[in-house]
Design a protein around this motif. Structure first.
Motif, PDB file in Angstrom:
ATOM      1  N   SER A 103      -5.412   4.828  12.257  1.00 41.09           N
ATOM      2  CA  SER A 103      -6.163   3.755  11.603  1.00 41.09           C
ATOM      3  C   SER A 103      -7.665   3.956  11.766  1.00 41.09           C
ATOM      4  CB  SER A 103      -5.755   2.391  12.181  1.00 41.09           C
ATOM      5  OG  SER A 103      -4.378   2.143  11.993  1.00 41.09           O
ATOM      6  N   LEU A 104      -8.084   4.312  12.975  1.00 40.51           N
ATOM      7  CA  LEU A 104      -9.512   4.527  13.227  1.00 40.51           C
ATOM      8  C   LEU A 104     -10.037   5.711  12.431  1.00 40.51           C
ATOM      9  CD1 LEU A 104      -9.723   3.902  17.079  1.00 40.51           C
ATOM     10  CD2 LEU A 104     -10.524   2.416  15.245  1.00 40.51           C
ATOM     11  N   ALA A 105      -9.234   6.772  12.329  1.00 39.94           N
ATOM     12  CA  ALA A 105      -9.658   7.931  11.537  1.00 39.94           C
ATOM     13  C   ALA A 105      -9.834   7.546  10.072  1.00 39.94           C
ATOM     14  CB  ALA A 105      -8.642   9.064  11.682  1.00 39.94           C
ATOM     15  N   ALA A 106      -8.884   6.763   9.546  1.00 39.57           N
ATOM     16  CA  ALA A 106      -8.979   6.326   8.147  1.00 39.57           C
ATOM     17  C   ALA A 106     -10.201   5.452   7.933  1.00 39.57           C
ATOM     18  CB  ALA A 106      -7.707   5.573   7.751  1.00 39.57           C
ATOM     19  N   LEU A 107     -10.470   4.508   8.858  1.00 31.35           N
ATOM     20  CA  LEU A 107     -11.638   3.639   8.714  1.00 31.35           C
ATOM     21  C   LEU A 107     -12.931   4.437   8.762  1.00 31.35           C
ATOM     22  CD1 LEU A 107     -10.651   0.512  10.841  1.00 31.35           C
ATOM     23  CD2 LEU A 107     -11.019   0.593   8.374  1.00 31.35           C
ATOM     24  N   ALA A 108     -12.987   5.474   9.598  1.00 29.39           N
ATOM     25  CA  ALA A 108     -14.189   6.309   9.664  1.00 29.39           C
ATOM     26  C   ALA A 108     -14.460   6.983   8.321  1.00 29.39           C
ATOM     27  CB  ALA A 108     -14.039   7.360  10.762  1.00 29.39           C
ATOM     28  N   VAL A 109     -13.407   7.522   7.697  1.00 37.06           N
ATOM     29  CA  VAL A 109     -13.565   8.156   6.389  1.00 37.06           C
ATOM     30  C   VAL A 109     -13.967   7.130   5.338  1.00 37.06           C
ATOM     31  CG1 VAL A 109     -12.357   9.410   4.564  1.00 37.06           C
ATOM     32  CG2 VAL A 109     -11.945  10.001   6.962  1.00 37.06           C
TER      33      VAL A 109
ATOM     34  N   VAL B 278      -7.478   5.006   1.665  1.00 37.69           N
ATOM     35  CA  VAL B 278      -7.385   3.560   1.849  1.00 37.69           C
ATOM     36  C   VAL B 278      -5.926   3.126   1.918  1.00 37.69           C
ATOM     37  CG1 VAL B 278      -7.881   1.310   0.833  1.00 37.69           C
ATOM     38  CG2 VAL B 278      -9.608   3.107   0.767  1.00 37.69           C
ATOM     39  N   ARG B 279      -5.108   3.669   1.031  1.00 37.56           N
ATOM     40  CA  ARG B 279      -3.687   3.298   1.019  1.00 37.56           C
ATOM     41  C   ARG B 279      -2.986   3.712   2.309  1.00 37.56           C
ATOM     42  NH1 ARG B 279      -1.248   1.314  -3.269  1.00 37.56           N
ATOM     43  NH2 ARG B 279      -2.332   1.260  -5.267  1.00 37.56           N
ATOM     44  N   VAL B 280      -3.204   4.940   2.727  1.00 40.25           N
ATOM     45  CA  VAL B 280      -2.568   5.420   3.954  1.00 40.25           C
ATOM     46  C   VAL B 280      -3.097   4.659   5.161  1.00 40.25           C
ATOM     47  CG1 VAL B 280      -2.301   7.411   5.488  1.00 40.25           C
ATOM     48  CG2 VAL B 280      -2.084   7.712   3.014  1.00 40.25           C
ATOM     49  N   GLY B 281      -4.416   4.455   5.211  1.00 44.67           N
ATOM     50  CA  GLY B 281      -4.999   3.730   6.337  1.00 44.67           C
ATOM     51  C   GLY B 281      -4.479   2.310   6.434  1.00 44.67           C
TER      52      GLY B 281
ATOM     53  N   TYR C 246       0.816  -1.215   0.000  1.00 44.33           N
ATOM     54  CA  TYR C 246       0.000   0.000   0.000  1.00 44.33           C
ATOM     55  C   TYR C 246       0.853   1.269   0.000  1.00 44.33           C
ATOM     56  CZ  TYR C 246      -4.516  -2.288   0.757  1.00 44.33           C
ATOM     57  OH  TYR C 246      -5.664  -3.036   0.613  1.00 44.33           O
ATOM     58  N   ALA C 247       1.992   1.241   0.715  1.00 42.00           N
ATOM     59  CA  ALA C 247       2.800   2.458   0.866  1.00 42.00           C
ATOM     60  C   ALA C 247       3.647   2.765  -0.358  1.00 42.00           C
ATOM     61  CB  ALA C 247       3.705   2.334   2.093  1.00 42.00           C
ATOM     62  N   LEU C 248       4.008   1.741  -1.128  1.00 49.87           N
ATOM     63  CA  LEU C 248       4.939   1.949  -2.235  1.00 49.87           C
ATOM     64  C   LEU C 248       4.481   1.196  -3.481  1.00 49.87           C
ATOM     65  CD1 LEU C 248       7.677   3.201  -3.109  1.00 49.87           C
ATOM     66  CD2 LEU C 248       8.760   1.073  -2.372  1.00 49.87           C
ATOM     67  N   PRO C 249       3.550   1.755  -4.237  1.00 50.95           N
ATOM     68  CA  PRO C 249       3.188   1.129  -5.524  1.00 50.95           C
ATOM     69  C   PRO C 249       4.410   1.159  -6.443  1.00 50.95           C
ATOM     70  CG  PRO C 249       1.585   2.804  -4.858  1.00 50.95           C
ATOM     71  CD  PRO C 249       2.772   2.971  -3.970  1.00 50.95           C
ATOM     72  N   GLY C 250       4.846   0.013  -6.878  1.00 48.96           N
ATOM     73  CA  GLY C 250       6.050  -0.022  -7.697  1.00 48.96           C
ATOM     74  C   GLY C 250       6.553  -1.430  -7.871  1.00 48.96           C
ATOM     75  N   PRO C 251       7.812  -1.610  -8.230  1.00 52.53           N
ATOM     76  CA  PRO C 251       8.365  -2.950  -8.469  1.00 52.53           C
ATOM     77  C   PRO C 251       8.396  -3.779  -7.190  1.00 52.53           C
ATOM     78  CG  PRO C 251      10.103  -1.284  -8.493  1.00 52.53           C
ATOM     79  CD  PRO C 251       8.804  -0.549  -8.483  1.00 52.53           C
TER      80      PRO C 251
END
Length: 401
Positions: free
Chosen positions: A138-144, A251-254, A96-101
């Motif tokens: 994490s909880l803040a991200a899930l709420a959003v 979603v990615r950050v959470g 999630y943090a690093l889309p890439g190879p």
């Protein structure tokens, strides 16, 4: 906070996919069954830890009340299953943090493992402090994310997934993977103030909060896209919010933050169970060392970090959930059996609760995906064979003075 950090981790961002594939529209029933089993297991863990607050959790309690072999089975399941889960959490974070190879993601995952192991090395206070920050994010991200699910078009055109009672039970076993964080609280009995009161309270509160959060997320995801689309997704919460612009970043950050929180608590719990097993010579005695200043099992922490880093390079994120559930369900089945053996003056809850917990764990183990069951049985066979033929688990003979 350590319990919440373990349970509200990467599992909530990944487990609804395979669970929906097994249970279809009955996903919520599978979730409730998993929560019921988790409640029985949590009460057994709390009762055992309150009476005997020692590192090692069900490993130590299994040895005390059932015998060394039972204790080893619990400890081996926890260490092996959760070591694999550590690798899964690290890989989820990097994905999630690093889309890439893939090689860059694996490198980032290893760095995350080493960094969090270094933090654990400094003591449980620092571990808990960082966990508070990660849990809140994490909880803040899930709420959003939940709000975003309800802003989308809904699941009006979504199809269904064929299921059965077996499928619902299988989904409960898979969903149990996301609940099994309270074990980390029970393994910290030697490092908290007033463990007889603190540990049962922490386990109960953490599990209660987590059940409510998972129900809200699961019901919202089903309403947003339906069971069929969830079942076909490796990132179910991203799928459930795909129709809402701008939520991909959340979603990615959470998911990345939640993965770090789960990894931090997992490394702490595995290290302490490893130390407890080494004390009894079920693992090499070198792993039992405790740092004279930081009061942590520093040899075990280093060993866990090395093994997890190696697994990160070869682990398959999609298969590890079932394997981890196998080991942890065995662990908790033994915890329930140990709680049944406690005397009346140490018992906090009725014996029937622990009979239900042990039975439910056994049922969920055998209904897991066949590959997970076969792998779990093989790993246990290897563990007991090594213990028997390498001479571990035997205390050295005492020389008469």
């Amino acid at each position: 906070m350590l319990g919440l950090g373990s349970m509200i981790g990467a599992g909530v961002f990944s487990v609804f996919g395979p669970a929906a594939a097994a249970a279809g529209r009955w996903l919520v029933l599978g979730l409730l069954l998993a929560a019921l089993v988790a409640f029985c297991n949590a009460m057994a863990s709390a009762q055992l830890a309150a009476a005997n607050p020692t590192s090692g959790g069900a490993y130590a309690h299994g040895r005390r009340w059932l015998g060394p072999g039972w204790g080893f089975a619990a400890g081996w399941g926890f260490v092996v299953g959760k070591t694999a889960s550590c690798a899964a959490m690290a890989l989820t974070f990097a994905t999630y943090a690093l889309p890439g190879p893939w090689w860059a993601q694996r490198g980032l995952a290893v760095l995350a493992v080493l960094a969090l192991a270094a933090l654990n090395y400094r003591g449980i206070t620092r571990t808990a402090a960082l966990t508070r920050v990660l849990v809140c994010l994490s909880l803040a991200a899930l709420a959003v994310i939940v709000i975003g699910m309800h802003l989308g078009p809904g699941a009006e055109a979504a199809g269904g997934v064929d299921t059965s009672a077996y499928g619902v039970l299988q989904s409960a076993g898979l969903l149990f993977f996301a609940f099994a964080g309270y074990a980390r609280v029970a393994t910290l009995g030697e490092e908290v103030v007033e463990p007889q009161k603190t540990i049962p309270r922490a386990i109960t509160i953490a599990l209660g909060i987590t059940v409510v959060i998972y129900l809200v997320v699961g019901v919202s995801a089903l309403a947003a896209v339906g069971a069929e689309r969830l079942a076909g997704s490796s990132a179910p919460l991203a799928t459930a919010t795909a129709g809402v612009a701008g939520l991909d970043v959340v979603v990615r950050v959470g998911a990345a933050v939640a993965s770090l929180g789960a990894l931090l608590a997992l490394v702490a719990g595995v290290g302490r169970t490893t130390m407890a097993m080494a004390r009894e010579r079920d693992l090499p005695p070198w792993l039992a060392a405790v740092h004279p200043r930081h009061r942590v099992p520093h040899h075990a922490e280093v060993a866990v970090a090395v093994v997890v880093s190696a697994l990160v390079l070869v682990a398959d994120l999609r298969q590890v959930i079932g394997f981890s559930s196998f080991g942890v369900l065995v662990y908790y089945a033994i915890a329930n059996l140990a709680a049944l053996r406690q005397p009346e003056d140490e018992r906090r809850w009725p014996r029937a609760l622990f009979v239900l917990g042990a039975t439910a764990c056994a049922v969920l183990v055998v209904t897991l995906p066949v590959g997970a069951v076969l792998t779990g049985v093989g790993v246990y066979a290897v563990g007991f064979a090594v213990r028997r033929f390498a001479g571990t688990g035997r205390r050295p003979r005492r020389t008469p003075s």
